[in-house]
Structure formats: structure tokens, C-alpha cells
Motif scaffolding. Structure first.
Motif, PDB file in Angstrom:
ATOM      1  N   ILE A   1      -2.249   0.335   4.194  1.00  0.00           N
ATOM      2  CA  ILE A   1      -2.489  -0.185   2.839  1.00  0.00           C
ATOM      3  C   ILE A   1      -1.124  -0.369   2.178  1.00  0.00           C
ATOM      4  O   ILE A   1      -0.260   0.504   2.264  1.00  0.00           O
ATOM      5  CB  ILE A   1      -3.367   0.790   2.031  1.00  0.00           C
ATOM      6  CG1 ILE A   1      -4.724   0.965   2.729  1.00  0.00           C
ATOM      7  CG2 ILE A   1      -3.529   0.330   0.593  1.00  0.00           C
ATOM      8  CD1 ILE A   1      -5.541   2.124   2.213  1.00  0.00           C
ATOM      9  N   THR A   2      -0.912  -1.502   1.536  1.00  0.00           N
ATOM     10  CA  THR A   2       0.388  -1.790   0.923  1.00  0.00           C
ATOM     11  C   THR A   2       0.524  -1.109  -0.439  1.00  0.00           C
ATOM     12  O   THR A   2      -0.243  -1.418  -1.360  1.00  0.00           O
ATOM     13  CB  THR A   2       0.584  -3.311   0.752  1.00  0.00           C
ATOM     14  OG1 THR A   2       0.550  -3.916   2.042  1.00  0.00           O
ATOM     15  CG2 THR A   2       1.913  -3.623   0.078  1.00  0.00           C
ATOM     16  N   PRO A   3       1.493  -0.210  -0.590  1.00  0.00           N
ATOM     17  CA  PRO A   3       1.753   0.385  -1.902  1.00  0.00           C
ATOM     18  C   PRO A   3       2.531  -0.597  -2.782  1.00  0.00           C
ATOM     19  O   PRO A   3       3.489  -1.223  -2.324  1.00  0.00           O
ATOM     20  CB  PRO A   3       2.614   1.607  -1.589  1.00  0.00           C
ATOM     21  CG  PRO A   3       2.599   1.762  -0.105  1.00  0.00           C
ATOM     22  CD  PRO A   3       2.296   0.414   0.459  1.00  0.00           C
ATOM     23  N   VAL A   4       2.117  -0.717  -4.025  1.00  0.00           N
ATOM     24  CA  VAL A   4       2.827  -1.521  -5.018  1.00  0.00           C
ATOM     25  C   VAL A   4       3.202  -0.559  -6.141  1.00  0.00           C
ATOM     26  O   VAL A   4       2.331  -0.079  -6.867  1.00  0.00           O
ATOM     27  CB  VAL A   4       1.949  -2.677  -5.542  1.00  0.00           C
ATOM     28  CG1 VAL A   4       2.728  -3.512  -6.558  1.00  0.00           C
ATOM     29  CG2 VAL A   4       1.440  -3.547  -4.398  1.00  0.00           C
ATOM     30  N   ILE A   5       4.493  -0.253  -6.230  1.00  0.00           N
ATOM     31  CA  ILE A   5       4.978   0.758  -7.174  1.00  0.00           C
ATOM     32  C   ILE A   5       5.476   0.083  -8.449  1.00  0.00           C
ATOM     33  O   ILE A   5       6.261  -0.858  -8.404  1.00  0.00           O
ATOM     34  CB  ILE A   5       6.123   1.586  -6.554  1.00  0.00           C
ATOM     35  CG1 ILE A   5       5.666   2.251  -5.243  1.00  0.00           C
ATOM     36  CG2 ILE A   5       6.644   2.633  -7.540  1.00  0.00           C
ATOM     37  CD1 ILE A   5       6.793   2.868  -4.432  1.00  0.00           C
ATOM     38  N   ASP A   6       5.037   0.588  -9.593  1.00  0.00           N
ATOM     39  CA  ASP A   6       5.434   0.127 -10.926  1.00  0.00           C
ATOM     40  C   ASP A   6       6.167   1.278 -11.603  1.00  0.00           C
ATOM     41  O   ASP A   6       5.547   2.265 -11.984  1.00  0.00           O
ATOM     42  CB  ASP A   6       4.170  -0.263 -11.707  1.00  0.00           C
ATOM     43  CG  ASP A   6       4.381  -0.421 -13.200  1.00  0.00           C
ATOM     44  OD1 ASP A   6       5.524  -0.339 -13.684  1.00  0.00           O
ATOM     45  OD2 ASP A   6       3.374  -0.620 -13.900  1.00  0.00           O
ATOM     46  N   TRP A   7       7.505   1.145 -11.723  1.00  0.00           N
ATOM     47  CA  TRP A   7       8.267   2.278 -12.265  1.00  0.00           C
ATOM     48  C   TRP A   7       9.657   1.803 -12.667  1.00  0.00           C
ATOM     49  O   TRP A   7      10.243   0.941 -12.010  1.00  0.00           O
ATOM     50  CB  TRP A   7       8.368   3.361 -11.205  1.00  0.00           C
ATOM     51  CG  TRP A   7       8.995   4.676 -11.556  1.00  0.00           C
ATOM     52  CD1 TRP A   7       9.954   5.311 -10.805  1.00  0.00           C
ATOM     53  CD2 TRP A   7       8.727   5.563 -12.647  1.00  0.00           C
ATOM     54  NE1 TRP A   7      10.280   6.535 -11.366  1.00  0.00           N
ATOM     55  CE2 TRP A   7       9.537   6.709 -12.508  1.00  0.00           C
ATOM     56  CE3 TRP A   7       7.875   5.488 -13.749  1.00  0.00           C
ATOM     57  CZ2 TRP A   7       9.529   7.764 -13.412  1.00  0.00           C
ATOM     58  CZ3 TRP A   7       7.851   6.537 -14.655  1.00  0.00           C
ATOM     59  CH2 TRP A   7       8.665   7.651 -14.486  1.00  0.00           C
TER      60      TRP A   7
END
Length: 196
Positions: A98-104
Motif C-alpha cells: 500500500i502506498t503511504p502518502v505523508i502530509d507533514w
């Protein structure tokens, strides 16, 4: 002897990002559009997870200190904890296909290196949303009062990010781009694998 590139590096567009082939780290100043872009990007992929740094940081209920809060040493300690937790979650999620999409917000090289060290070999793709600082200020004012971020150094933060990790990330000037168009730029850009 040359070795063929891994299969995920031979793919392009969405295929190169999907099914845990990459880890997307989307950063930028407050109100740059990270939350909207990461949500749309995660929705565009067939198997993805959205890792919002603000949500992970707020797992600390009692004693929470926001990144620019006081005491500063406790704020720094909690930011470091959040960075480690985001990396651990991203690693586990990517391992499940599963592709992680990080918002930070990743404001400096020291924090950027935490992500590249932990995730660089897993196809980390750092992206900086870099709209004109005045656009960030305007977007922040348009938010619901409870969601506004008290910050006034957008230009300074972008300059520090540029000096800290410049060409090691994809920079997207989203000043005149819709969130959807910004996502397309990210999807179609040649991959920058942080730390690879």
C-alpha cells in the motif's frame, strides 16, 4: 556488469507510485495545500494510505506541545517522535503493498534526513509544495477560524527548505495550479528517490 533497474523504477505515472512501490512525502509551508493534495493523491491510487503528520502528532493527548510551542525542548522531542512514527507507519504500510502518502511539514535538513535514512531505500519521493507565500497567507485566512495556523514566515520557511534539501525533492510551484493539477504534476514528474 550493469543491473536492470528495479521493476518499479521502469514504470511511470501512477503505476510507479501505486501498490507500495513508492512512499510520497509531501511537505511545504502551512496553507500550501498539502492536506488537499495528499488526499486527492491518495484517492487517485488504487492502494494507498494517508499519513497526516498533524494527526500522528496529536496522538499525544495529555502534554501535547505543537511544533512551535513551549517549552521548545518538549516541542522538539514530540516532533522527533512524530517523525519516527511516520517513518515506521510508512515502512509497515509500504511492506503491505500500500502506498503511504505523508502530509507533514519538514522544515530542515536534519528532519529531512530522518525520512531519507529510514525510507530512502523504499522509493521515497519527497515533494515540496511551494506556492507564493502571499497565496499561503490568503489560503490560511480563508480557512475556518478553528483550522487557521498562526504562522507568518512562509517565505523564510521556503528559503530554509530550499537551502536544506533543494534538488533532493520535487518542487512544485502551485501558486496558479488547482489541487487536481498539482496532483498531475506530482504523478507525471520523473521520480526523485530521496536517499536512494
Amino acid at each position: 556488469m550493469t543491473h536492470p533497474e528495479p521493476a518499479h523504477r521502469q514504470l511511470s505515472g501512477l503505476a510507479a507510485l501505486d501498490n507500495g512501490r513508492s512512499i510520497l512525502l509531501v511537505t511545504g509551508p502551512p496553507a500550501a495545500g498539502k492536506s488537499t493534495v495528499t488526499r486527492l493523491l491518495a484517492e487517485k491510487l488504487s492502494r494507498s494510505a494517508l499519513l497526516a503528520g498533524d494527526v500522528v502528532a496529536r496522538l499525544v493527548v495529555r502534554g501535547y506541545v505543537w511544533p512551535l510551542g513551549e517549552p521548545a525542548d518538549e516541542a522538539a522531542r514530540q516532533v522527533a517522535l512524530c517523525n519516527r512514527n511516520l517513518c515506521d507507519l510508512a515502512r509497515n504500510i509500504a511492506a503491505a503493498g500500500i502506498t503511504p502518502v505523508i502530509d507533514w511539514i519538514v522544515p530542515d535538513r536534519e528532519q529531512f534526513d530522518v525520512f531519507t535514512s529510514a525510507l530512502g531505500g523504499l522509493g521515497l519521493r519527497p515533494v515540496v509544495l511551494a506556492p507564493d507565500p502571499a497565496v499561503c497567507v490568503e489560503r490560511n485566512l480563508q480557512r475556518d477560524e478553528r483550522e487557521r495556523f498562526d504562522f507568518d514566515d512562509h517565505a523564510g520557511l521556503l528559503a530554509r527548505m530550499g537551502a536544506a534539501f533543494g534538488d533532493d525533492a520535487l518542487w512544485v510551484d502551485s501558486t496558479r495550479l488547482s489541487a487536481e493539477a498539482t496532483v498531475e504534476v506530482i504523478v507525471e514528474a520523473p521520480g526523485i528517490d530521496g536517499g536512494a
